[in-house]
Design a protein around this motif. Structure first.
Motif, PDB file in Angstrom:
ATOM      1  N   TRP A  48     -25.855  -7.498 -48.226  1.00 43.17           N
ATOM      2  CA  TRP A  48     -26.771  -8.710 -48.281  1.00 43.17           C
ATOM      3  C   TRP A  48     -28.232  -7.926 -47.967  1.00 43.17           C
ATOM      4  N   GLY A  49     -29.017  -7.477 -49.001  1.00 46.61           N
ATOM      5  CA  GLY A  49     -30.238  -6.782 -48.870  1.00 46.61           C
ATOM      6  C   GLY A  49     -30.057  -5.321 -48.392  1.00 46.61           C
ATOM      7  N   ASP A  50     -30.861  -4.763 -47.545  1.00 46.68           N
ATOM      8  CA  ASP A  50     -30.779  -3.395 -47.232  1.00 46.68           C
ATOM      9  C   ASP A  50     -29.995  -3.213 -45.663  1.00 46.68           C
ATOM     10  N   ASP A  51     -29.707  -4.255 -45.072  1.00 49.80           N
ATOM     11  CA  ASP A  51     -29.273  -3.991 -43.821  1.00 49.80           C
ATOM     12  C   ASP A  51     -28.183  -4.893 -43.136  1.00 49.80           C
ATOM     13  N   ALA A  52     -27.645  -5.812 -44.082  1.00 53.72           N
ATOM     14  CA  ALA A  52     -26.680  -6.763 -43.623  1.00 53.72           C
ATOM     15  C   ALA A  52     -25.426  -6.964 -44.726  1.00 53.72           C
ATOM     16  N   PHE A  53     -24.332  -7.461 -44.489  1.00 51.52           N
ATOM     17  CA  PHE A  53     -23.262  -7.686 -45.248  1.00 51.52           C
ATOM     18  C   PHE A  53     -22.937  -9.098 -45.113  1.00 51.52           C
ATOM     19  N   LEU A  54     -22.130  -9.600 -45.966  1.00 52.39           N
ATOM     20  CA  LEU A  54     -21.737 -11.217 -46.009  1.00 52.39           C
ATOM     21  C   LEU A  54     -20.237 -11.159 -46.187  1.00 52.39           C
ATOM     22  N   ARG A  78     -16.930 -14.280 -46.580  1.00 53.94           N
ATOM     23  CA  ARG A  78     -16.474 -14.945 -47.809  1.00 53.94           C
ATOM     24  C   ARG A  78     -17.353 -16.263 -47.843  1.00 53.94           C
ATOM     25  N   LEU A  79     -17.721 -16.836 -46.652  1.00 48.63           N
ATOM     26  CA  LEU A  79     -18.598 -17.871 -46.253  1.00 48.63           C
ATOM     27  C   LEU A  79     -20.255 -17.774 -46.483  1.00 48.63           C
ATOM     28  N   GLY A  80     -20.492 -16.425 -46.736  1.00 46.92           N
ATOM     29  CA  GLY A  80     -21.936 -16.300 -46.641  1.00 46.92           C
ATOM     30  C   GLY A  80     -22.502 -16.015 -45.484  1.00 46.92           C
ATOM     31  N   ASP A  81     -21.837 -15.878 -44.437  1.00 50.11           N
ATOM     32  CA  ASP A  81     -22.208 -15.628 -42.976  1.00 50.11           C
ATOM     33  C   ASP A  81     -22.717 -13.763 -43.219  1.00 50.11           C
ATOM     34  N   LYS A  82     -23.950 -13.659 -42.390  1.00 48.35           N
ATOM     35  CA  LYS A  82     -24.321 -12.311 -42.313  1.00 48.35           C
ATOM     36  C   LYS A  82     -23.442 -11.676 -41.286  1.00 48.35           C
ATOM     37  N   LEU A  83     -23.271 -10.237 -41.526  1.00 43.56           N
ATOM     38  CA  LEU A  83     -22.564  -9.489 -40.463  1.00 43.56           C
ATOM     39  C   LEU A  83     -23.406  -8.171 -40.607  1.00 43.56           C
ATOM     40  N   ILE A  84     -23.404  -7.495 -39.424  1.00 43.46           N
ATOM     41  CA  ILE A  84     -24.078  -6.295 -39.170  1.00 43.46           C
ATOM     42  C   ILE A  84     -23.029  -5.438 -38.901  1.00 43.46           C
ATOM     43  N   ILE A  85     -22.933  -4.091 -39.706  1.00 45.82           N
ATOM     44  CA  ILE A  85     -22.050  -2.931 -39.661  1.00 45.82           C
ATOM     45  C   ILE A  85     -23.004  -1.652 -39.212  1.00 45.82           C
ATOM     46  N   GLU A  86     -22.734  -1.117 -38.232  1.00 46.88           N
ATOM     47  CA  GLU A  86     -23.434   0.069 -38.011  1.00 46.88           C
ATOM     48  C   GLU A  86     -22.984   1.415 -38.936  1.00 46.88           C
ATOM     49  N   ASP A  87     -21.874   1.687 -39.044  1.00 47.73           N
ATOM     50  CA  ASP A  87     -21.467   2.744 -39.877  1.00 47.73           C
ATOM     51  C   ASP A  87     -21.216   2.215 -41.249  1.00 47.73           C
TER      52      ASP A  87
END
Length: 199
Positions: free
Chosen positions: A117-123, A125-134
């Motif tokens: 999701w953009g440059d700094d996050a992930f989604l 299956r529900l479209g919730d944003k997830l932050i992953i360090e590595d």
């Protein structure tokens, strides 16, 4: 007094006694249940948090669980604890169980990142944003962006388009919702499409 009047008085007395005995019985049961709960409601001495964690920080879960530990083995509200864990963006599913005598077992299933999701996050299956360090190993996931709309809306559209493309063997590599509400799609083999607002 006649015998009928005497019978009426006796019947009233019996009804009153029956009511009093019933009330005393219920009060005794309630008191006994309360004593039993107080005796059995020991403090929880051990909590186990289990799951196959790839991205989720287990220490965050421990803090979250500790903040919800209100009550003893019997009186802790497992539904409240479970709902609090569901609020964590990385928790896909969770079960909370009591295990006699003072043990709490929590099993967590972690969310899976579906897209960038953009440059700094992930989604998920529900479209919730997830932050992953590595996140270097997730560079091959499809890229989604939106100048207008929400991540949830973009994920729903991604899933619809992925289902439509499934029989062709094509996979989405990019999906963008522009500020006019049009969808810009790119497949893994480089095909680009611009789709209108009304799909």
């Amino acid at each position: 007094r006649s015998s009928e009047e005497n019978r009426g008085v006796v019947d009233k007395l019996m009804d009153n006694m029956s009511t009093i005995i019933t009330l005393l019985l219920f009060a005794s049961i309630a008191y006994g249940a309360n004593l039993a709960i107080q005796h059995l409601d020991k403090p929880i001495t051990r909590v186990s948090i289990e799951g196959d964690f790839k991205y989720l920080d287990q220490q965050n879960l421990v803090k979250l669980v500790n903040s919800q530990m209100k009550g003893g083995f019997i009186t802790i509200d497992l539904k409240v604890l479970q709902n609090a864990l569901y609020q964590h963006p990385w928790v896909a599913d969770v079960s909370v169980q009591r295990q006699w005598p003072t043990f709490l077992k929590i099993v967590v299933n972690e969310e899976v990142p579906i897209a960038r999701w953009g440059d700094d996050a992930f989604l998920n299956r529900l479209g919730d944003k997830l932050i992953i360090e590595d996140n270097s190993h997730l560079a091959n996931l499809p890229l989604m962006t939106a100048e207008f709309g929400s991540s949830t809306e973009v994920m729903k559209q991604y899933q619809r388009l992925a289902d439509l493309l499934l029989p062709t063997g094509l996979k989405l590599s990019k999906l963008k919702l522009d500020r006019l509400g049009a969808w810009q799609v790119e497949t893994s083999n480089g095909i680009r499409l611009i789709l209108g607002r009304n799909l």
